[in-house]
Design a protein around this motif. Structure first.
Motif, PDB file in Angstrom:
ATOM      1  N   ASP A  23       0.828  -1.211   0.000  1.00 16.40           N
ATOM      2  CA  ASP A  23       0.000   0.000   0.000  1.00 16.40           C
ATOM      3  C   ASP A  23       0.861   1.260   0.000  1.00 16.40           C
ATOM      4  O   ASP A  23       0.532   2.250  -0.676  1.00 16.40           O
ATOM      5  CB  ASP A  23      -0.929   0.008   1.215  1.00 16.40           C
ATOM      6  N   ARG A  26       2.320   1.549  -3.451  1.00 12.08           N
ATOM      7  CA  ARG A  26       1.240   1.882  -4.389  1.00 12.08           C
ATOM      8  C   ARG A  26       0.939   3.378  -4.332  1.00 12.08           C
ATOM      9  O   ARG A  26       0.721   4.028  -5.363  1.00 12.08           O
ATOM     10  CB  ARG A  26      -0.010   1.063  -4.055  1.00 12.08           C
ATOM     11  N   ARG A  30       1.179   6.277  -7.187  1.00 11.06           N
ATOM     12  CA  ARG A  30       0.006   7.103  -7.514  1.00 11.06           C
ATOM     13  C   ARG A  30       0.354   8.586  -7.557  1.00 11.06           C
ATOM     14  O   ARG A  30      -0.068   9.315  -8.463  1.00 11.06           O
ATOM     15  CB  ARG A  30      -1.112   6.863  -6.512  1.00 11.06           C
ATOM     16  N   LEU A  64       1.900  -6.058  -6.015  1.00  8.96           N
ATOM     17  CA  LEU A  64       1.911  -4.932  -6.943  1.00  8.96           C
ATOM     18  C   LEU A  64       1.974  -5.405  -8.391  1.00  8.96           C
ATOM     19  O   LEU A  64       1.377  -4.800  -9.286  1.00  8.96           O
ATOM     20  CB  LEU A  64       3.100  -4.020  -6.645  1.00  8.96           C
ATOM     21  N   ASP A  67      -1.375  -6.402  -9.518  1.00 10.08           N
ATOM     22  CA  ASP A  67      -2.202  -5.231  -9.805  1.00 10.08           C
ATOM     23  C   ASP A  67      -1.775  -4.531 -11.095  1.00 10.08           C
ATOM     24  O   ASP A  67      -2.370  -3.510 -11.472  1.00 10.08           O
ATOM     25  CB  ASP A  67      -2.129  -4.215  -8.654  1.00 10.08           C
ATOM     26  N   LEU A  69       1.118  -3.003 -11.590  1.00 13.39           N
ATOM     27  CA  LEU A  69       1.897  -1.803 -11.311  1.00 13.39           C
ATOM     28  C   LEU A  69       3.396  -2.003 -11.492  1.00 13.39           C
ATOM     29  O   LEU A  69       4.148  -1.025 -11.538  1.00 13.39           O
ATOM     30  CB  LEU A  69       1.620  -1.314  -9.879  1.00 13.39           C
TER      31      LEU A  69
END
Length: 293
Positions: A23, A26, A30, A64, A67, A69
């Motif tokens: 998180d 991430r 972002r 990640l 996801d 990413l």
């Protein structure tokens, strides 16, 4: 979350779980602290930063990757931040279908800027119906609206519409187009200027092109360009002057292609160059246009 013995460091403070590490990373992706194409720190560096075992870092990196990413997670060197997926391109739709929702969105801005280069205002009038209704109803309230429209000059020989048998001194096809250009321009200006009753600063200006535009172009707030090709076809129309056999275009049915600045470098370049093209025409070879009958 239940804190197990594995999540407690020697000094008694709680270690981050693999999900919490993921998180944190991430969020860095972002906000742009970690940019697309860059490599992450090594697993050893991340383990040191978060004070965890490498196994926890590996689990976070796999999450990640799942996801989308990260790329190259399984290779020897640190993984890279993945490029964001390209936004899905919208399918082109006929002008009469696609233009209205785009204009409604554009009119939600405080300062609305609409530039258009077209043969007539035929597509703009119905497409403006919804945003004008919302403004009159109080749902949206822009502070200022600037509309600039380029239309062909009445004095040029249009490429279309033209009679199939060729032009004459008293060309009924040209006169029909001219009447439409002027009448629709008056309606468009009138409809927009009524917004002044709501305290909106509205400016509508027309200029005359010295050529027939082969495409129609709409520029919305400098952030989106909509373009459609004029498709020439032969058709007949009954008028007071008799049956007109002509090469004409049906602009409302032309497929409208959308290019948005936010959709990537290619689209952004198209929007910017289209705006430069329009501005250059407006400031150089076009002339004042009077919508006289």
């Amino acid at each position: 979350m239940v804190v197990t013995q594995e999540n407690v460091a020697v000094n008694g403070s709680r270690r981050l779980s693999p999900q919490e590490i993921a998180d944190v990373l991430r969020e860095r992706i972002r906000v742009g602290d970690l940019k697309a194409g860059e490599r992450l720190p090594t697993q050893a560096e991340l383990a040191h930063e978060f004070d965890v075992e490498r196994g926890a870092v590996r689990q976070a990196l796999r999450a990640l990757q799942d996801d989308g990413l990260l790329t190259d997670v399984s290779k020897g060197s640190p993984p890279r931040i993945a490029q964001p997926p390209a936004p899905a391109r919208e399918e082109p739709q006929p002008t009469m279908v696609a233009l209205a929702p785009r204009l409604t969105e554009a009119f939600s801005a405080p300062h609305v800027r609409i530039d258009a280069a077209c043969l007539t205002s035929e597509s703009l009038i119905p497409a403006l119906g919804e945003p004008l209704r919302l403004i009159h109803g109080g749902s949206i309230r822009p502070e200022r609206i600037d509309v600039r429209i380029l239309l062909p000059s009445r004095d040029i020989n249009l490429a279309f519409p033209v009679p199939v048998d060729g032009r004459s001194d008293d060309d009924p096809v040209h006169q029909r187009w001219l009447a439409m250009r002027n009448a629709q321009g008056h309606v468009l200006r009138h409809n927009l200027l009524t917004l002044r009753t709501h305290g909106v600063d509205v400016n509508v200006t027309f200029r005359a092109l010295p050529f027939t535009p082969p495409v129609k172009l709409y520029l919305l707030n400098g952030s989106e360009a909509l373009m459609a090709y004029y498709m020439v076809e032969r058709r007949e129309e009954s008028t007071d002057a008799g049956m007109l056999d002509m090469y004409d275009v049906l602009g409302t049915e032309s497929l409208l292609f959308s290019f948005k600045k936010a959709a990537g470098q290619r689209d952004a370049a198209f929007v910017e160059e289209s705006q430069k093209w329009f501005d250059a025409l407006w400031e150089t070879i076009t002339s004042d246009l009077t919508l006289s009958y």
